[in-house]
Write a protein that holds these residues in place. Structure first.
Motif, PDB file in Angstrom:
ATOM      1  N   THR A  81       0.857  -1.281  -0.287  1.00 29.80           N
ATOM      2  CA  THR A  81       0.221  -0.036   0.025  1.00 29.80           C
ATOM      3  C   THR A  81       0.725   1.203   0.097  1.00 29.80           C
ATOM      4  O   THR A  81       2.215   1.295   0.519  1.00 29.80           O
ATOM      5  CB  THR A  81      -0.936  -0.050   1.095  1.00 29.80           C
ATOM      6  OG1 THR A  81      -0.062   0.061   2.328  1.00 29.80           O
ATOM      7  CG2 THR A  81      -1.967  -1.216   1.298  1.00 29.80           C
ATOM      8  N   ALA A  82       0.393   2.399  -0.444  1.00 26.06           N
ATOM      9  CA  ALA A  82       1.007   3.627  -0.520  1.00 26.06           C
ATOM     10  C   ALA A  82      -0.124   4.691  -0.069  1.00 26.06           C
ATOM     11  O   ALA A  82      -1.247   4.483  -0.232  1.00 26.06           O
ATOM     12  CB  ALA A  82       1.614   3.933  -1.843  1.00 26.06           C
ATOM     13  N   ALA A  83       0.474   6.002   0.296  1.00 25.04           N
ATOM     14  CA  ALA A  83      -0.302   7.064   0.612  1.00 25.04           C
ATOM     15  C   ALA A  83      -0.444   7.846  -0.324  1.00 25.04           C
ATOM     16  O   ALA A  83       0.573   8.429  -1.000  1.00 25.04           O
ATOM     17  CB  ALA A  83       0.117   7.526   2.075  1.00 25.04           C
ATOM     18  N   TYR A  84      -1.651   8.179  -0.934  1.00 23.54           N
ATOM     19  CA  TYR A  84      -1.833   9.097  -2.145  1.00 23.54           C
ATOM     20  C   TYR A  84      -2.787  10.378  -1.730  1.00 23.54           C
ATOM     21  O   TYR A  84      -3.764  10.134  -0.804  1.00 23.54           O
ATOM     22  CB  TYR A  84      -2.747   8.336  -3.125  1.00 23.54           C
ATOM     23  CG  TYR A  84      -2.891   9.110  -4.396  1.00 23.54           C
ATOM     24  CD1 TYR A  84      -2.066   9.568  -5.266  1.00 23.54           C
ATOM     25  CD2 TYR A  84      -4.466   9.351  -4.513  1.00 23.54           C
ATOM     26  CE1 TYR A  84      -2.417  10.051  -6.485  1.00 23.54           C
ATOM     27  CE2 TYR A  84      -4.743  10.116  -5.737  1.00 23.54           C
ATOM     28  CZ  TYR A  84      -3.742  10.567  -6.724  1.00 23.54           C
ATOM     29  OH  TYR A  84      -4.027  11.064  -7.695  1.00 23.54           O
ATOM     30  N   CYS A  85      -2.384  11.314  -2.274  1.00 20.22           N
ATOM     31  CA  CYS A  85      -3.126  12.619  -1.913  1.00 20.22           C
ATOM     32  C   CYS A  85      -3.651  13.192  -3.055  1.00 20.22           C
ATOM     33  O   CYS A  85      -3.151  13.431  -4.137  1.00 20.22           O
ATOM     34  CB  CYS A  85      -2.179  13.662  -1.328  1.00 20.22           C
ATOM     35  SG  CYS A  85      -2.772  15.297  -1.056  1.00 20.22           S
ATOM     36  N   PRO A  86      -5.092  12.857  -3.312  1.00 22.28           N
ATOM     37  CA  PRO A  86      -5.926  13.134  -4.279  1.00 22.28           C
ATOM     38  C   PRO A  86      -6.000  14.891  -4.658  1.00 22.28           C
ATOM     39  O   PRO A  86      -5.996  15.238  -6.010  1.00 22.28           O
ATOM     40  CB  PRO A  86      -7.268  12.662  -4.108  1.00 22.28           C
ATOM     41  CG  PRO A  86      -7.325  12.681  -2.596  1.00 22.28           C
ATOM     42  CD  PRO A  86      -5.904  12.430  -2.078  1.00 22.28           C
ATOM     43  N   GLU A  87      -5.640  15.756  -3.761  1.00 25.89           N
ATOM     44  CA  GLU A  87      -5.600  16.843  -3.969  1.00 25.89           C
ATOM     45  C   GLU A  87      -4.193  17.508  -4.868  1.00 25.89           C
ATOM     46  O   GLU A  87      -4.441  18.280  -5.909  1.00 25.89           O
ATOM     47  CB  GLU A  87      -5.800  18.042  -2.595  1.00 25.89           C
ATOM     48  CG  GLU A  87      -5.730  19.317  -2.871  1.00 25.89           C
ATOM     49  CD  GLU A  87      -5.960  19.936  -1.569  1.00 25.89           C
ATOM     50  OE1 GLU A  87      -5.262  20.966  -1.278  1.00 25.89           O
ATOM     51  OE2 GLU A  87      -6.737  19.540  -0.635  1.00 25.89           O
ATOM     52  N   PRO A  99      -3.601  18.238   2.549  1.00 25.02           N
ATOM     53  CA  PRO A  99      -4.934  19.092   3.324  1.00 25.02           C
ATOM     54  C   PRO A  99      -6.074  18.360   3.192  1.00 25.02           C
ATOM     55  O   PRO A  99      -6.959  18.357   4.317  1.00 25.02           O
ATOM     56  CB  PRO A  99      -5.044  20.521   2.844  1.00 25.02           C
ATOM     57  CG  PRO A  99      -3.860  20.758   1.808  1.00 25.02           C
ATOM     58  CD  PRO A  99      -3.201  19.301   1.549  1.00 25.02           C
ATOM     59  N   SER A 100      -6.380  17.534   2.331  1.00 24.10           N
ATOM     60  CA  SER A 100      -7.710  16.954   2.240  1.00 24.10           C
ATOM     61  C   SER A 100      -7.629  15.260   2.938  1.00 24.10           C
ATOM     62  O   SER A 100      -8.790  14.850   3.083  1.00 24.10           O
ATOM     63  CB  SER A 100      -8.168  16.663   0.673  1.00 24.10           C
ATOM     64  OG  SER A 100      -7.056  15.996   0.154  1.00 24.10           O
TER      65      SER A 100
END
Length: 107
Positions: A81-87, A99-100
């Motif tokens: 797994t990885a951490a994704y920032c959609p913003e 931020p989101s």
């Protein structure tokens, strides 16, 4: 306790056989008639042979227990797994703040 008993019994039996065989065959010992009575002087060899034979028999009879190892099972690999920032449209190492909020994405 059993090991000591087997060693002792084997040693006594072999020492007895060695001394009776030596007394009849004259293999190194001699019988003397002295001032304090007669006696057989055979030395320590028959007793040493009996002790060594007793230890050999006891060690051959008593072996250490076998060691069995449990089989190693291969577990399925954990999903990556990885951490994704959609913003930002970036993953964690490229951006340090989101931020989101972060989304877990498996790949």
């Amino acid at each position: 306790m059993k090991k000591i008993l087997v060693c002792l019994l084997t040693g006594v039996m072999l020492a007895g056989l060695a001394t009776s065989a030596s007394a009849h065959g004259g293999r190194g010992g001699y019988y003397y008639y002295g001032g304090h009575g007669g006696g057989w002087r055979g030395g320590w060899a028959p007793f040493a042979v009996g002790a060594v034979a007793g230890v050999a028999v006891a060690n051959a009879y008593y072996r250490p227990a076998h060691v069995y190892y449990a089989p190693q099972y291969a577990y399925p690999p954990q999903p990556q797994t990885a951490a994704y920032c959609p913003e930002n449209g970036l993953y964690y190492p490229q951006t340090q703040a989101c931020p989101s909020g972060w989304q877990r994405v498996s790949y």
